[in-house]
Design an enzyme around this catalytic site. Structure first.
Site, PDB file in Angstrom:
ATOM      1  N   HIS A 192     -34.336  21.271  82.444  1.00  0.00           N
ATOM      2  CA  HIS A 192     -33.003  21.053  83.014  1.00  0.00           C
ATOM      3  C   HIS A 192     -32.160  22.312  82.855  1.00  0.00           C
ATOM      4  CE1 HIS A 192     -29.503  18.928  84.406  1.00  0.00           C
ATOM      5  NE2 HIS A 192     -28.846  19.124  83.279  1.00  0.00           N
ATOM      6  N   ASN A 240     -22.563  20.862  82.210  1.00  0.00           N
ATOM      7  CA  ASN A 240     -23.649  20.162  82.885  1.00  0.00           C
ATOM      8  C   ASN A 240     -23.238  19.849  84.327  1.00  0.00           C
ATOM      9  OD1 ASN A 240     -26.104  18.904  83.244  1.00  0.00           O
ATOM     10  ND2 ASN A 240     -25.840  17.399  81.626  1.00  0.00           N
TER      11      ASN A 240
END
Length: 326
Positions: free
Chosen positions: A273, A293
């Site tokens: 990620h 994020n």
């Protein structure tokens, strides 16, 4: 046999309906959840209950862990579903691509903490939705930072531009890719469109880049020496926001809410990620990285996570880090 199975499902449904029914319905409303059938809702409710139990048990000892969890929009997804949908980053092999390597300035004393959000170098938190393109959001993040710090003007750049147009470079639209390849596309393309002109759609389509709408460009990328948190800190302190990749394949990461995330179960090599380091500091005696994020403002601490710093490159925070050059 069918009647026994049917009765079993009826019994299970009755049992689940009694378990935190009001909380379940409130959660569905908050995140706009709906299901195609009663059976699917039954299955999702069961997964949600399991997630709720995990969060509750963790938070009972949050003082020991140093961070707390909270239910969010991922609560009805199994671990496999979550991994397949969101953990799709492909680590870049920078060594073989001849990417420049960052060299920390010699003899410089770095500030104890920095937050590039306060200096206009970070755009608002974005949401990749069901599109597995964290690589695109990390790439725009570092380019947005470089552009803002160079031109003293914040411009939100288009992830959709990268999703649609960097496929010939080896990325896979909403099914994964790597940050360096995304930046390489922008370099070769001569620019990237603004978010406002090429808005996010959450799925791959044909390339619609228009040079008239370009909001920034890049001349290359600089990689942080593999695994070096000291070099990562030097880059963040002196250059600006840095794109990174981590192992986010834990329930603790998925449901993170606040505090300094510190988990011995994540890997420093199995990266899946991409995110953006926007600063660093210390909190309650723990050094942390401030990381943006792309899962929306309702994940984590308004879309951010503090990840432990100076702890053996935990979760691979410095294993696949780079920033763009104008």
């Amino acid at each position: 046999m069918r009647s026994i199975l049917f009765l079993g499902l009826i019994g299970l449904a009755a049992a689940l309906n009694c378990q935190f029914a009001e909380e379940w319905h409130s959660w569905k409303g908050s995140y706009g959840k709906s299901y195609a059938s009663e059976l699917e809702e039954l299955e999702r409710h069961s997964v949600w209950l399991s997630s709720r139990k995990y969060i509750e048990e963790h938070n009972a000892h949050s003082d020991v862990f140093g961070y707390s969890l909270a239910m969010n929009h991922f609560g009805d997804m199994s671990e496999v579903e979550f991994k397949d949908a969101f953990l799709t980053h492909e680590p870049g092999n920078y060594t073989s691509r001849g990417i420049a390597t960052f060299k920390a300035p010699q003899g410089m004393k770095y500030v104890d903490s920095i937050d590039w959000r306060t200096k206009g170098a970070v755009t608002s938190v974005k949401n990749q939705g069901d599109c597995g393109a964290s690589y695109a959001f990390a790439a725009t993040g570092t380019m947005e930072g470089a552009n803002a710090l160079s031109n003293d003007k914040q411009v939100s750049l288009s992830e959709q531009n990268i999703i649609d147009c960097s496929v010939p470079y080896g990325n896979h639209g909403c099914s994964g890719g790597d940050t360096y390849t995304a930046i390489k596309y922008v370099v070769d393309n001569g620019g990237i469109d603004t978010e406002s002109s090429y808005s996010f759609r959450g799925k791959q389509s044909s390339c619609q880049y228009n040079s008239k709408n370009s909001g920034a460009s890049a001349t290359g990328a600089v990689g942080i020496p593999y695994g070096s948190e000291s070099d990562l800190m030097a880059a963040v302190a002196t250059v600006g926001p840095v794109a990174v990749a981590v192992d986010a394949n834990t329930n603790a990461f998925r449901f993170y809410q606040s505090g300094v995330f510190d988990s011995s179960t994540c890997s420093s090599t199995k990266l899946n990620h991409a995110m953006l380091v926007t600063g660093y500091g210390s909190y309650n005696g723990k050094d942390y990285w401030l990381v943006k994020n792309s899962w929306g403002k309702y994940w984590g601490d308004n879309g951010y996570i503090m990840m432990v710093r100076n702890k053996y490159n935990q979760c691979g925070i410095a294993s696949d880090a780079l920033y763009s050059m104008l």
